[in-house]
Each structure stands twice: as C-alpha cells, then as structure tokens.
Enzyme design. Sequence first.
Site, short mmCIF file in Angstrom:
data_model
loop_
_atom_site.label_atom_id
_atom_site.label_comp_id
_atom_site.label_asym_id
_atom_site.label_seq_id
_atom_site.Cartn_x
_atom_site.Cartn_y
_atom_site.Cartn_z
N HIS A 49 30.55 43.51 43.65
CA HIS A 49 31.04 42.55 42.65
C HIS A 49 30.95 41.12 43.19
O HIS A 49 30.47 40.22 42.49
CB HIS A 49 32.48 42.89 42.28
CG HIS A 49 33.13 41.88 41.38
ND1 HIS A 49 33.07 41.96 40.00
CD2 HIS A 49 33.86 40.77 41.67
CE1 HIS A 49 33.74 40.93 39.48
NE2 HIS A 49 34.22 40.20 40.47
N GLU A 50 31.38 40.92 44.43
CA GLU A 50 31.32 39.57 45.01
C GLU A 50 29.88 39.12 45.22
O GLU A 50 29.55 37.94 45.03
CB GLU A 50 32.10 39.53 46.33
CG GLU A 50 33.59 39.83 46.19
CD GLU A 50 34.30 38.93 45.20
OE1 GLU A 50 33.89 37.76 45.05
OE2 GLU A 50 35.25 39.41 44.55
N HIS A 56 28.62 37.63 42.09
CA HIS A 56 28.97 36.22 41.90
C HIS A 56 27.96 35.32 42.62
O HIS A 56 27.52 34.30 42.08
CB HIS A 56 30.37 35.93 42.45
CG HIS A 56 31.49 36.38 41.57
ND1 HIS A 56 31.61 35.99 40.25
CD2 HIS A 56 32.57 37.18 41.82
CE1 HIS A 56 32.70 36.52 39.72
NE2 HIS A 56 33.30 37.26 40.66
N GLU A 82 33.24 37.03 35.51
CA GLU A 82 33.71 38.31 36.03
C GLU A 82 32.93 39.48 35.43
O GLU A 82 32.55 40.42 36.14
CB GLU A 82 35.21 38.48 35.75
CG GLU A 82 36.10 37.51 36.51
CD GLU A 82 35.96 37.64 38.02
OE1 GLU A 82 35.61 38.73 38.51
OE2 GLU A 82 36.18 36.63 38.70
N ASP A 99 30.51 42.05 37.44
CA ASP A 99 30.66 43.50 37.31
C ASP A 99 29.32 44.15 36.97
O ASP A 99 28.94 45.18 37.55
CB ASP A 99 31.68 43.84 36.23
CG ASP A 99 33.11 43.74 36.70
OD1 ASP A 99 33.34 43.62 37.92
OD2 ASP A 99 34.02 43.78 35.84
#
Length: 241
Positions: free
Chosen positions: A128-129, A132, A180, A184
């Site tokens: 997930h990070e 980003h 977000e 995901d």
Amino acid sequence: MTFGIVTGSPETSLAIPWLELLLRGAQVFQLYSISDQEEIQLGKQINQQLISSGQIQLYSNQKTNRYVNQIGQRLAANSTRPNIPYTFQVVRDNSINAFATAGGYVYVTTGLLGAVDNEAQLAAVLAHEIGHIASQHSIEQMRQTAITRGLVSAAGLDRSTAVQLGVELALQRPRSREDEYEADRRGIQTLARAGYDQRAMIAFLQKLRNQPTPPTFLSTHPAPDDRISALLRAISRNNTR
C-alpha cells in the site's frame, strides 16, 4: 546570494558568484516536472531531517530490519514503479502505523509489526505504501500545499522549504480518500505479482477494524468497510481478467 568584500585572487572572486548561482539553482524544485533523481534526492533529505530532528527513532534490531527490507524489495521489484531505489525502515513506536515519503522511503512502526498476523499482512501494508510512492502522492500533496500557502515562487519551491513541507506531510497530514483507494488498488496488484495473497490487505483491515480501540490513523483514512468493499471489487476484477 550575499554581496560584500571578497578576498583572494581575481579568479576566485569571479568564480564564487557563479558557484553560488549554481548552488541556488540546485536548491529549487519544480514540483510539476520533478525528475526521478530529484525526487530521490528530496526523499533522502526528508528522511535525514526526520531522523536528525528526533521526530522518528529508527529501530536498531538488524534482523527485523533485514526481514522488512527483504519483503519490501521483493514488492518494489514487482510494483508499478520499480525503476527507483526503495528504502524500508522500522520506526521505534508502539502505535500501529506506516507511511511513505517521496523518492522511495517507506516506514513501518514496531507497533505495526506486532499487530500483523503473518508476512502477507505485512507485505500488504508495505505494498500500500509503495502504491503511494508509485503514484507520487507525496509530491502532489507538497505541490498543492505549497500553492495553498503561497510558498511557490516563479522559480519553483525552495529546497529547504520542500524538505520541511515533506517532513510535515509525512507525519501530520492525512492523504485524500482518492489517494488511499489508489494506493490500495496498486497495492493488491503488487501483492499478486510478488506472489502474496491479495486478500491479506482485507484481512489486516478487518483485524484493525475489530480492535476495541482502532489505530488513530484509520480515522484519517476512508472508512475500513468502504476500503474493504472497494478491495473486494478490485480483486474480483483482477481475477476475471
């Protein structure tokens, strides 16, 4: 640049202003057209500031750091942005949290490591990070915040201002709901390509949601149930392609 009496040879006197001009040029970022190399350098400086200011304390256990880095590098190589270096670091902090900054820097807390049930759930958080970073969400946040605060000049954003802004955004500002969801979506794609179960991300969100006191960071993200529903739809689409 400062002006005053310069001592030394005529050659030195002529060279100093040009050197200063070059350094000034190197200290300005155009966030609309930042290169990978510039973003990597910016991320490095943000990381140094986070550590030197004491705002984060790195966990010194080498075995734990190697474990997290091995998982992270496996995911990064299978991400949608594998062409930059990634740095994965463990932060000594009992809270359950993870965050990323520009240029490939990912942080997970010792509290989060204690909360995951297995490697796949940790991989889901890291993926997930990485999502980003792949989407350059930190750069976009910095750009929007700098514009809102009137920090951008005609030349761009001063390097020291950019670093301080990056530190602030890393620690204090939630990302948008759209960011977000995008992280995901990218995250589950990365998980699948790296050989992890995509549903590990859902399992970890369910685990956090069901805790008596959910982690603070969940309050700044989209509701867990909404993220879980979106993930289920995305996984279903991925599996039918």
